[in-house]
Scaffold this active site. Structure first.
Site, PDB file in Angstrom:
ATOM      1  N   LYS A  27      10.807  -0.017  -0.591  1.00  0.00           N
ATOM      2  CA  LYS A  27      10.874   0.576   0.746  1.00  0.00           C
ATOM      3  C   LYS A  27      11.878  -0.117   1.665  1.00  0.00           C
ATOM      4  O   LYS A  27      12.398   0.494   2.612  1.00  0.00           O
ATOM      5  CB  LYS A  27       9.500   0.537   1.403  1.00  0.00           C
ATOM      6  CG  LYS A  27       8.457   1.431   0.743  1.00  0.00           C
ATOM      7  CD  LYS A  27       8.695   2.884   1.034  1.00  0.00           C
ATOM      8  CE  LYS A  27       7.515   3.747   0.598  1.00  0.00           C
ATOM      9  NZ  LYS A  27       7.690   5.155   0.965  1.00  0.00           N
ATOM     10  N   ASP A  63       1.295   3.542   4.525  1.00  0.00           N
ATOM     11  CA  ASP A  63       0.234   3.138   3.615  1.00  0.00           C
ATOM     12  C   ASP A  63       0.418   1.690   3.182  1.00  0.00           C
ATOM     13  O   ASP A  63      -0.341   1.198   2.361  1.00  0.00           O
ATOM     14  CB  ASP A  63       0.210   4.032   2.379  1.00  0.00           C
ATOM     15  CG  ASP A  63      -0.380   5.400   2.675  1.00  0.00           C
ATOM     16  OD1 ASP A  63      -1.509   5.453   3.183  1.00  0.00           O
ATOM     17  OD2 ASP A  63       0.292   6.402   2.405  1.00  0.00           O
TER      18      ASP A  63
END
Length: 370
Positions: free
Chosen positions: A76, A108
């Site tokens: 990410k 998340d």
């Protein structure tokens, strides 16, 4: 679907025979240069695992190990770093009085931590909304980046909605890795950031004698942003193989599989899953055309298969949490059980094929977060 070949269950299987001829424009070349210039940057490993090739009856299997990327335990950071860079550059060019901005996002786990890390490094603020079910250690890791964290007693989609409301002020900006009509520029930058991962795979495969590229890439999917980046990379190449692209989701949150089956983007009601970072109920609006055009097939897997795959990867020396291990679990489901030979044929796989599994996160820092 279990990797047990004797399982009587039928595997949902939307196959798309025209996907390998679908074409799109490539990602900007400058993204790779940006990441290369970042402190601490280095390509993540592409590890060959012959035992998996023997099990799956293919020629070679490689795992792209994203357990350490720019100091964080997931891929990410690639998208967050590029998107925050672009966002702050545009704000600096348009603002009369420069000053700190609050980067707001829902997560998340690892996306929020990556945004918070970039905010801390660049002297900005971060406010991260976390849905129900995220592991406390993942929340603690975001807090450790000096971000404000709001825990939401609801699913991911509700956390996204609240984050968007919070970012409506003049000194805040939403840095979200999913898109919807009217909010697409920053998610597009995040997708561009992920292109570095694919460029590395090309170079690493070539160094190991696979010059034409892989025959199949298995991709863990939440809202579809990483899958959009992978589709963009392989469906824009002027030469080399056009690999089969397989998306893998939890059975509890299979919005892409359901959308491909129906031929249009739909939202699904999500349930609990250890693959928390894939627990998303709605495909990204900018990802959907790429998923529909360029994915060959989609599969959904139960938690037990993901946990089993993570344990097996650990034995083979790869640190992978439930989300990252979903790629292996999904390919096992496809290549074993009832209908496996038909699925193998649909994907164009033979005993000499090369498969790449994207292990999107490690186990050490963010349990069950991708």
């Amino acid at each position: 679907m279990s990797d047990n070949a004797s399982s009587p269950r039928t595997l949902p299987w939307p196959a798309r025979p025209g996907a390998r001829t679908w074409r799109c424009d490539p990602a900007p070349a400058e993204v790779r240069d940006f990441h290369t210039a970042l402190p601490g940057h280095s390509p993540t490993p592409l590890t060959e695992l012959p035992p998996l090739a023997a099990e799956l009856v293919v020629g070679r299997v490689f795992v792209k190990d994203e357990s350490r990327r720019l100091g964080l335990p997931a891929f990410k950071a690639l998208g967050a770093s590029w998107a925050v860079h672009r966002t702050l550059a545009e704000r600096a060019a348009s603002r009369k009085e420069p000053g700190p901005v609050t980067l707001v996002t829902a997560t998340d786990g690892n996306h929020g931590r990556a945004v918070a890390r970039m905010a801390r490094l660049l002297g900005q603020h971060a406010h991260v909304f976390v849905p129900q079910g995220v592991h406390p250690q993942a929340v603690a890791a975001i807090v450790a980046e000096r971000a404000k964290v709001t825990e939401v007693p609801g699913p991911y989609d509700e956390a996204v909605r609240l984050a968007a409301e919070e970012a409506a002020g003049p000194d805040a900006v939403l840095v979200q890795d999913t898109a919807w009509p009217g909010y697409e520029q920053i998610p597009g930058w995040i997708v561009e950031g992920y292109s570095t991962l694919c460029a590395e795979i090309d170079e690493q495969l070539a160094a190991q004698g696979v010059v034409e590229g892989p025959d199949l890439v298995a991709i863990p999917v939440g809202v579809g942003s990483l899958a959009q980046a992978v589709v963009t990379h392989y469906r824009s190449r002027p030469s080399g193989r056009a690999p089969a692209l397989l998306s893998v989701e939890p059975e509890a949150a299979a919005c892409v599989l359901e959308s491909l089956t129906l031929g249009e983007p739909v939202s699904v009601t999500t349930g609990d899953t250890i693959m928390a970072g894939l627990n998303c109920g709605t495909p990204s609006s900018i990802a959907w055309p790429y998923l529909y055009g360029g994915l060959d097939a989609a599969v959904a897997i139960p938690d037990a298969d993901s946990a089993r795959a993570a344990a097996h990867l650990a034995v083979l020396g790869v640190s992978s949490g439930p989300c990252g291990a979903a790629a292996l679990a999904g390919l096992r489901a496809v290549l074993t059980g009832v209908g496996a030979e038909e699925r193998r044929t649909a994907l164009g796989l033979g005993s000499d094929s090369v498969a790449v599994l994207l292990s999107t996160e490690g186990t050490a820092a963010n349990p069950s977060a991708c």
